[in-house]
Design a protein around this motif. Structure first.
Motif, mmCIF file in Angstrom:
data_model
loop_
_atom_site.group_PDB
_atom_site.id
_atom_site.type_symbol
_atom_site.label_atom_id
_atom_site.label_comp_id
_atom_site.label_asym_id
_atom_site.label_seq_id
_atom_site.Cartn_x
_atom_site.Cartn_y
_atom_site.Cartn_z
ATOM 1 N N TYR A 25 -53.385 9.565 -2.797
ATOM 2 C CA TYR A 25 -53.818 10.697 -1.978
ATOM 3 C C TYR A 25 -53.817 10.370 -0.485
ATOM 4 O O TYR A 25 -53.997 11.259 0.341
ATOM 5 C CB TYR A 25 -55.217 11.139 -2.409
ATOM 6 N N HIS A 26 -53.621 9.113 -0.145
ATOM 7 C CA HIS A 26 -53.604 8.710 1.260
ATOM 8 C C HIS A 26 -52.196 8.697 1.842
ATOM 9 O O HIS A 26 -52.036 8.432 3.036
ATOM 10 C CB HIS A 26 -54.224 7.315 1.414
ATOM 11 N N PHE A 27 -51.182 8.975 1.002
ATOM 12 C CA PHE A 27 -49.808 8.962 1.484
ATOM 13 C C PHE A 27 -49.447 10.333 2.056
ATOM 14 O O PHE A 27 -49.890 11.372 1.558
ATOM 15 C CB PHE A 27 -48.844 8.603 0.361
ATOM 16 N N SER A 28 -48.593 10.320 3.080
ATOM 17 C CA SER A 28 -48.197 11.573 3.720
ATOM 18 C C SER A 28 -47.065 12.272 2.976
ATOM 19 O O SER A 28 -46.851 13.471 3.165
ATOM 20 C CB SER A 28 -47.769 11.297 5.171
ATOM 21 N N PHE A 29 -46.321 11.545 2.147
ATOM 22 C CA PHE A 29 -45.208 12.158 1.423
ATOM 23 C C PHE A 29 -45.675 12.688 0.077
ATOM 24 O O PHE A 29 -46.795 12.419 -0.374
ATOM 25 C CB PHE A 29 -44.068 11.151 1.231
ATOM 26 N N SER A 30 -44.774 13.443 -0.572
ATOM 27 C CA SER A 30 -45.094 14.046 -1.862
ATOM 28 C C SER A 30 -45.088 12.982 -2.949
ATOM 29 O O SER A 30 -44.049 12.373 -3.242
ATOM 30 C CB SER A 30 -44.082 15.150 -2.189
ATOM 31 N N TRP A 31 -46.238 12.738 -3.561
ATOM 32 C CA TRP A 31 -46.330 11.740 -4.621
ATOM 33 C C TRP A 31 -45.590 12.194 -5.872
ATOM 34 O O TRP A 31 -45.012 11.389 -6.598
ATOM 35 C CB TRP A 31 -47.798 11.462 -4.932
ATOM 36 N N ALA A 42 -39.889 11.425 2.417
ATOM 37 C CA ALA A 42 -40.952 11.374 3.416
ATOM 38 C C ALA A 42 -40.929 12.560 4.363
ATOM 39 O O ALA A 42 -41.791 12.657 5.250
ATOM 40 C CB ALA A 42 -40.840 10.080 4.213
ATOM 41 N N ASP A 43 -39.942 13.463 4.194
ATOM 42 C CA ASP A 43 -39.814 14.657 5.040
ATOM 43 C C ASP A 43 -39.749 14.274 6.513
ATOM 44 O O ASP A 43 -40.428 14.852 7.373
ATOM 45 C CB ASP A 43 -40.979 15.615 4.788
ATOM 46 N N CYS A 44 -38.902 13.273 6.818
ATOM 47 C CA CYS A 44 -38.755 12.792 8.194
ATOM 48 C C CYS A 44 -37.480 13.286 8.863
ATOM 49 O O CYS A 44 -37.183 12.898 9.999
ATOM 50 C CB CYS A 44 -38.776 11.267 8.222
ATOM 51 N N THR A 94 -41.512 19.083 -3.576
ATOM 52 C CA THR A 94 -40.945 19.764 -2.417
ATOM 53 C C THR A 94 -39.643 20.471 -2.742
ATOM 54 O O THR A 94 -39.165 21.259 -1.942
ATOM 55 C CB THR A 94 -40.697 18.752 -1.290
#
Length: 297
Positions: free
Chosen positions: A58-64, A194-196, A134
């Motif tokens: 839950y601390h990651f910015s990307f979709s787990w 990571a949606d970067c 996503t």
């Protein structure tokens, strides 16, 4: 269900690693490749299990959810490749002895790992929390990129024998092409997960188009150079399989040198076709996007 599947994956890959490592096959390229792939699968699965036990996802910015699905699809295909390539290029050449029995058992446990990872992928797809995805996983660009990296990964065990390319600088450049394109494919997938891509100075479609065009050009050069210097007598190659001493007799317990060269050439051509399809997709995507833009009066 997730914990059960990952425990099964860890156990099956651990048993396979133990069986493969117990065999005296460190001089066989495909056996070493299988060992590395299985260690990678075990390590990644162990890290994911630890992350979920500590609730760190839950601390990651990307979709787990995307990451788990990508992980399950990739490792299922990796284990499937090992369960096919390892028996076909190594086990069948072993004499009937306890080593052959251990190698067959390793192939069987590797197939169990394949089933476990494939089951996890199917289970994740039926996850009720569809908001965790996503949409990139399962799209055509991801499938093409996954095929490109998988074919490149299959090429690696055949080019792990330095005897195939160390005598010619152009053949060394072919190995560099396989490594560079494989690395670019992995980076592209990670950027999407990571949606970067929105942070790039150019549009996402243009970025993919440039990478696809670069990969196609590199693979065309690799296919031409590899075929000339491996199979054309004018460039020091061996046009006929019968001239290869390792193919005339059972002097080795793995695929002979000429067959390894042919396998790399065929896999290069297959990956080139996949890259061309990727290039066509992004060229069409960019052209449609350009046509849809309003023109200046």
């Amino acid at each position: 269900m997730g914990y059960f599947l990952r425990t099964l994956q860890l156990l099956s890959t651990c048993v396979t690693i133990s069986l493969v490592g117990s065999l005296d096959s460190w001089t066989v390229p495909t056996s070493n490749w299988s060992f590395v792939i299985l260690c990678f699968c075990f390590l990644v699965t162990l890290i994911i299990l630890i992350i979920e036990l500590l609730a760190l996802q839950y601390h990651f910015s990307f979709s787990w959810g995307d990451f788990l699905l990508c992980h399950a699809c990739y490792l299922a295909l990796f284990c499937l490749l090992v369960s096919i390539i390892y028996p076909a290029t190594y086990v069948q050449f072993l004499p009937c002895n306890p080593s052959r029995d251990r190698a067959i058992a390793a192939s069987a446990f590797c197939f169990i790992s394949t089933v476990a990872y494939a089951t996890e992928a199917i289970w994740i797809l039926g996850w009720p929390r569809t908001g965790d995805f996503t949409g990139y996983i399962g799209s055509l660009p991801f499938l093409l990129k996954m095929l490109e990296t998988l074919v490149a990964c299959v090429i690696l065990p055949f080019i792990s024998n330095p005897y195939l390319y160390m005598d010619h600088p152009f053949l060394v450049s072919c190995v560099a092409v396989y490594s560079i394109c494989f690395f670019l494919g992995i980076v592209t997938i990670l950027l999407n997960l990571a949606d970067c891509e929105n942070r790039l100075p150019i549009s996402s479609s243009t970025f993919h188009l440039v990478l696809s065009l670069l990969s196609v050009l590199l693979y065309i050069g690799a296919l031409v150079l590899w075929s000339l210097y491996q199979f054309d007598g004018k460039f020091g190659g061996q046009p006929k399989r019968s001239r290869d001493v390792s193919c005339q007799h059972r002097l080795t317990n793995y695929v002979c040198i000429w067959d390894q060269r042919l396998a790399v050439a065929i896999l290069t051509a297959i990956n080139l076709l996949i890259y061309v399809a990727d290039l066509v997709y992004w060229a069409h995507h960019v052209s449609v996007g350009t046509e849809d833009q309003p023109r200046d009066s």
